[in-house]
Scaffold this motif. Structure first.
Motif, PDB file in Angstrom:
ATOM      1  N   HIS A  11     -10.124  -8.064  -4.625  1.00 27.20           N
ATOM      2  CA  HIS A  11     -10.125  -8.847  -3.382  1.00 27.20           C
ATOM      3  C   HIS A  11     -11.524  -9.302  -2.958  1.00 27.20           C
TER       4      HIS A  11
ATOM      5  N   ALA B 227      -7.853  -1.785   1.613  1.00 28.85           N
ATOM      6  CA  ALA B 227      -9.040  -0.989   1.956  1.00 28.85           C
ATOM      7  C   ALA B 227      -9.889  -1.832   2.889  1.00 28.85           C
TER       8      ALA B 227
ATOM      9  N   HIS C  17     -12.231  -3.731   5.673  1.00 28.25           N
ATOM     10  CA  HIS C  17     -13.679  -3.632   5.826  1.00 28.25           C
ATOM     11  C   HIS C  17     -14.054  -3.858   7.291  1.00 28.25           C
TER      12      HIS C  17
ATOM     13  N   HIS D 223     -11.146 -10.236   4.173  1.00 26.50           N
ATOM     14  CA  HIS D 223     -11.020 -10.681   2.777  1.00 26.50           C
ATOM     15  C   HIS D 223     -10.186  -9.714   1.943  1.00 26.50           C
TER      16      HIS D 223
ATOM     17  N   GLN E 241     -14.054   2.934   3.527  1.00 25.88           N
ATOM     18  CA  GLN E 241     -15.357   2.371   3.886  1.00 25.88           C
ATOM     19  C   GLN E 241     -16.228   3.303   4.727  1.00 25.88           C
TER      20      GLN E 241
ATOM     21  N   GLU F 134     -12.826   2.559  -3.254  1.00 20.50           N
ATOM     22  CA  GLU F 134     -11.562   1.830  -3.088  1.00 20.50           C
ATOM     23  C   GLU F 134     -10.529   2.157  -4.169  1.00 20.50           C
TER      24      GLU F 134
HETATM   25 FE   LIG Z   1     -13.340  -4.091  -0.664  1.00 21.99          FE
END
Ligand SMILES: [Fe+2]
Lengths: 104, 273
Positions: B11, B54, B56, B123, B148, B234
């Protein structure tokens, strides 16, 4: 300790277009809600992506903030590399470089 | 059995935002792999797509960070990033709150999952959906694992989350597609961006395709950080999907390190039949 506030400021800006507009129109009205020390405040005022990186801002937060500030990708990467030369390696968090230089 | 499709993909924001800076042949091959994944997804005729992501810091911050969270919204919006920077226009995606609620209730038998009726995509979800559901008409349920902001959930808990999610999806009458999206080794958003440990990636993907629980769970975070970077955390998303599809054959359809995209770009699918 104020790294938390610094990151929270960027987190809230990154995800909220209305807040971004307010920030652009009246920066102080937003910044007064966050506890920043003088160095952090200066880095924000200067949109100094390199120094913000050195201060330990999580890279995922800083990347979005740099985009918000209008940094093109190569300039954003270069700002972090340049800052490593000036300030030494990242002071906190998991986004330090492995060699204090940037590998590429 | 109501799991009709499962797969994994990358991604990285560069995939769409910096496509003009990459080797055109790499871009063409990666985009073709995403298109192939989309064809398989569409052929499965899903009612809904669950995305193990995952994120951000689009929704969750260190003031109240959930290890696991499912979306419970009527609709989702995104991307939060500047659309020009990401190369993806802002849009909304339909949710599936009825199914979300049942999945969450089922998960709570095993996992203290959080839920959210508000959720913005970054994203981490917008890039996969750009390729997989370009019409933005397939209902989405985001399922986040904090990868994260340490302290992070242990890998064996990501496996258990996948087990519980897989069981909940299988019990639902809807036709459910599920993808997991994450980087493997990468050092994103650092001056090391572009560094990729290809050997580490290939070993991880071999373990993933073999659904090798012991080997998938054997990584320590210290090892991952040293050998696969911050972005390596991730792998939790791939591990959760591996458990949700235990016993089903999986294949890595595409893998290519593309430095300007800051990640070894990956597409994999599971044969759920
Ligand atoms: Fe990522």
């Amino acid at each position: 300790m104020s790294l938390y506030g610094l990151q929270k400021l960027m987190y809230e800006l990154n995800r909220d277009e209305a807040l971004q507009s307010q920030y652009r129109a009246d920066r102080d009205s937003i910044l007064s809600n966050f506890k920043l020390d003088a160095e952090e405040r200066q880095a924000i005022d200067d949109e100094d992506i390199g120094l913000l990186y050195i201060l330990g801002v999580n890279g995922q937060i800083l990347m979005h903030f740099a985009a918000m500030c209008g940094y093109a990708w190569p300039d954003y990467i270069q700002a972090m590399r340049d800052a490593l030369q000036v300030h030494g390696n990242v002071r906190a968090g998991i986004y330090a470089t492995t060699d204090g230089q940037g590998a590429i | 059995m109501s799991l009709v499709f499962a797969g994994v993909c990358s991604h990285g924001p560069g995939i769409t935002g910096r496509k003009d800076m990459a080797d055109p042949q790499h871009v063409a091959a990666l985009y073709a792999a995403f298109a192939q994944m989309r064809h398989k997804l569409e052929a499965a005729q899903p009612d809904v797509l669950v995305v193990i992501a995952a994120e951000h810091f689009a929704n969750f911050f260190m003031n109240n960070m959930p290890a696991y969270c499912l979306g419970l919204a009527d609709e989702y919006s995104g991307p939060i990033e500047d659309p020009e920077w990401l190369g993806i226009a802002r849009t909304t995606f339909p949710g599936a709150p009825g199914l979300s609620k049942r999945l969450i209730q089922s998960l709570l038998e095993d996992v203290d999952v959080a839920y959210a009726e508000e959720w913005k995509f970054d994203h981490g979800i917008s890039v996969p959906l750009h390729f997989l559901t370009p019409a933005c008409d397939l209902p989405i349920i985001p399922a986040n694992i904090n990868c994260q902001g340490p302290p992070l959930t242990p890998l064996h808990r990501a496996w258990a989350f996948g087990e519980s999610l897989g069981r909940a999806c299988t019990a639902a009458p809807e036709r459910i597609a599920i993808i997991a999206t994450g980087g493997i080794s990468h050092w994103p958003a650092t001056p090391d961006s572009g560094k990729i440990n290809e050997a580490w990636d290939r070993e991880f993907l071999t373990r993933w395709a073999a659904n090798d629980k012991a080997k998938l769970l054997s990584y320590t975070d210290a090892e991952t950080y040293a050998e696969a970077g911050q972005g390596g955390f991730e792998i939790r998303t791939f591990i959760a999907l591996a458990c949700a599809t235990q016993g089903m054959p999986a294949a890595v359809d595409y893998y290519q390190p593309i430095p300007i995209f800051a990640v070894g770009c990956t597409v994999g699918t599971v044969d759920v039949r």
